[in-house]
Design an enzyme around this catalytic site. Structure first.
Site, PDB file in Angstrom:
ATOM      1  N   LYS A 298      15.079 -54.452 -36.979  1.00  0.00           N
ATOM      2  CA  LYS A 298      14.783 -55.237 -35.587  1.00  0.00           C
ATOM      3  C   LYS A 298      13.499 -55.668 -35.762  1.00  0.00           C
ATOM      4  CE  LYS A 298      19.033 -53.905 -34.355  1.00  0.00           C
ATOM      5  NZ  LYS A 298      19.542 -52.910 -33.575  1.00  0.00           N
TER       6      LYS A 298
HETATM    7  C1  PLP Z   1      20.771 -51.933 -33.300  1.00  0.00           C
HETATM    8  C2  PLP Z   1      21.676 -51.888 -32.308  1.00  0.00           C
HETATM    9  C3  PLP Z   1      22.083 -50.759 -31.484  1.00  0.00           C
HETATM   10  C4  PLP Z   1      21.872 -49.374 -31.992  1.00  0.00           C
HETATM   11  O1  PLP Z   1      20.545 -49.295 -32.158  1.00  0.00           O
HETATM   12  P1  PLP Z   1      20.044 -47.993 -33.040  1.00  0.00           P
HETATM   13  O2  PLP Z   1      18.706 -47.829 -33.234  1.00  0.00           O
HETATM   14  O3  PLP Z   1      20.424 -48.516 -34.498  1.00  0.00           O
HETATM   15  O4  PLP Z   1      20.896 -46.646 -32.592  1.00  0.00           O
HETATM   16  C5  PLP Z   1      22.837 -51.031 -30.350  1.00  0.00           C
HETATM   17  N1  PLP Z   1      23.414 -52.041 -30.048  1.00  0.00           N
HETATM   18  C6  PLP Z   1      23.152 -53.274 -30.732  1.00  0.00           C
HETATM   19  C7  PLP Z   1      23.523 -54.560 -30.240  1.00  0.00           C
HETATM   20  C8  PLP Z   1      22.209 -53.173 -31.912  1.00  0.00           C
HETATM   21  O5  PLP Z   1      21.919 -54.319 -32.622  1.00  0.00           O
END
Ligand code: PLP
Length: 402
Positions: free
Chosen positions: A202
């Site tokens: 991210k």
């Molecule tokens: C990355 C992501 C999540 C979950 O996040 P984590 O930090 O990996 O638990 C949830 N929804 C979307 C759309 C994501 O891209």
């Protein structure tokens, strides 16, 4: 190592020389020396878990996205779970969401006893379509949960209006869209609850981590309780006040983000502006240099939206997606597919009886999507390699000069 032999035009998948020897991932973190130093400093301090860095990170984050409150969680999934809890979603309640998302968006609704109800997406943005979401509402609906696919904000104006008109809570899965804006507001300042992730792919990372922003102090209070077993105080507060007594008043979990990780988050947050700027440059370069390929449908951007470009997802038309995918991987380009629609996973098929065909736009998109590498640490050479590999592959399968 970058290998370029212009004379070898055979695809790597057919025995030719790959554009890159080492796979370029679709996403990855950037960690600098100041990030390392920030974490080391906390390792030498009194607080490894809930200490002063948690509040500092929350405050800086809230300010950055224009929200009154931010509550840190141990992952984006935990943050989603906290938001669903704060929204008081329980047995009998329905939450309308997008099928084109990571499964945890819908899973957290199930964990609170609620039912995720899917509605199809818009063709251009691949985000939940407000008119179809409205059609999926029943008297059991409690919340709307749009997802900002690839970093392009869902139609927040329409969802805000719909939520207000029907008395629903608006929860935005903004795990793709930290740093994005919609009309005149930054993502994080518009929905009742906005959820972010700090997974390494991210825009900023804490290893694992997440955050929920809100304008409502009561929702923030409920999330703080939920992330710490449903207990109203933490050991640091109790130490300060010299009291041992505490009460558990809600059913919660341990979803705390440690001080260690919050220090990393604070350090990473200072680079968010630069990270987003770089992602926008890369998106612009792809947009310019791939626009003339008719077999590729590039991501659309609606007026008034400034995406954060978590992903650069193109749709392939006229060549099998699988063929293009395999050929690009062989060229050393770490393409990916986001996502298998949630309702098509075996668990959802089994539990809810989905058979495919329920959400034709999302399912057709899934059949043609390829995410090209997109991360702020990509160099101009990396971008060149992606463009070169895409053109090489398309040329081979269309027979057209590219
Ligand atoms: C990355 C992501 C999540 C979950 O996040 P984590 O930090 O990996 O638990 C949830 N929804 C979307 C759309 C994501 O891209």
């Amino acid at each position: 190592m970058i290998v370029r032999r212009e004379e070898d035009t055979r695809l790597a998948v057919e025995g030719g020389t790959p554009v890159r020897e080492k796979l370029l991932p679709y996403g990855r973190q950037t960690i600098d020396e100041d990030d390392v130093a920030a974490v080391v400093e906390v390792l030498r301090s009194d607080w490894l878990t809930t200490g002063p860095k948690v509040g500092e990170f929350e405050e800086a984050f809230a300010q950055r996205v224009g929200a009154p409150h931010a509550v840190a969680f141990s992952s984006g999934t935990a943050a989603l779970h906290g938001a669903i809890f704060a929204a008081d979603v329980g047995p009998g309640d329905e939450v309308v969401t997008s099928p084109l998302t990571f499964c945890s968006t819908a899973n957290t609704v199930l964990f609170q006893g609620g039912t995720p109800v899917f509605a199809d997406i818009s063709q251009d943005t691949m985000c939940l379509e407000p008119r179809l979401a409205e059609r999926a509402l029943t008297r059991h609906s409690r919340a709307l949960l749009p997802v900002d696919y690839a970093g392009h904000a869902a139609d927040l104006g329409a969802f805000r209006e719909l939520a207000d008109r029907r008395g629903l809570i608006l929860i935005e899965d903004a795990c793709h869209s930290l740093g994005a804006s919609f009309e005149d507001g930054p993502v994080g300042s518009i929905a009742d609850l906005t959820v972010f992730s700090f997974h390494p792919v991210k825009h900023i990372t804490t290893g694992e981590g997440g955050m929920v922003t809100t304008g409502d102090p009561e929702l923030a209070r409920r999330m703080r309780m939920f992330r710490s077993h449903g207990i109203d105080s933490d050991p640091r507060q109790r130490q300060r006040t010299g009291r041992w007594h505490y009460e558990m008043t809600e059913l919660g979990l341990n979803y705390r983000l440690p001080d260690l990780m919050c220090a990393l988050g604070l350090s990473q947050l200072r680079k968010l502006g630069a990270n987003i700027a770089r992602r926008r440059e890369i998106a612009a370069a792809y947009g310019e240099r791939l626009a003339d390929i008719p077999e590729l449908r590039l991501p659309g951007v609606r007026p008034g939206v400034d995406p954060a470009w978590h992903l650069y997802a193109v749709r392939v038309d006229g060549i099998e997606r699988e063929t293009v995918f395999r050929a690009l991987r062989a060229e050393g380009i770490g393409v990916n597919v986001h996502y298998v629609p949630v309702h098509l996973h075996p668990y959802y098929r089994r539990r809810f009886g989905y058979a495919g065909g329920e959400f034709p736009v999302a399912e057709a998109a899934y059949g043609s999507l390829i995410s090209l590498p997109m991360f702020h640490g990509m160099t101009d050479d990396d971008v060149d390699d992606v463009v070169q590999a895409v053109r090489k592959v398309v040329k081979r399968y269309t027979g057209r000069a590219a």
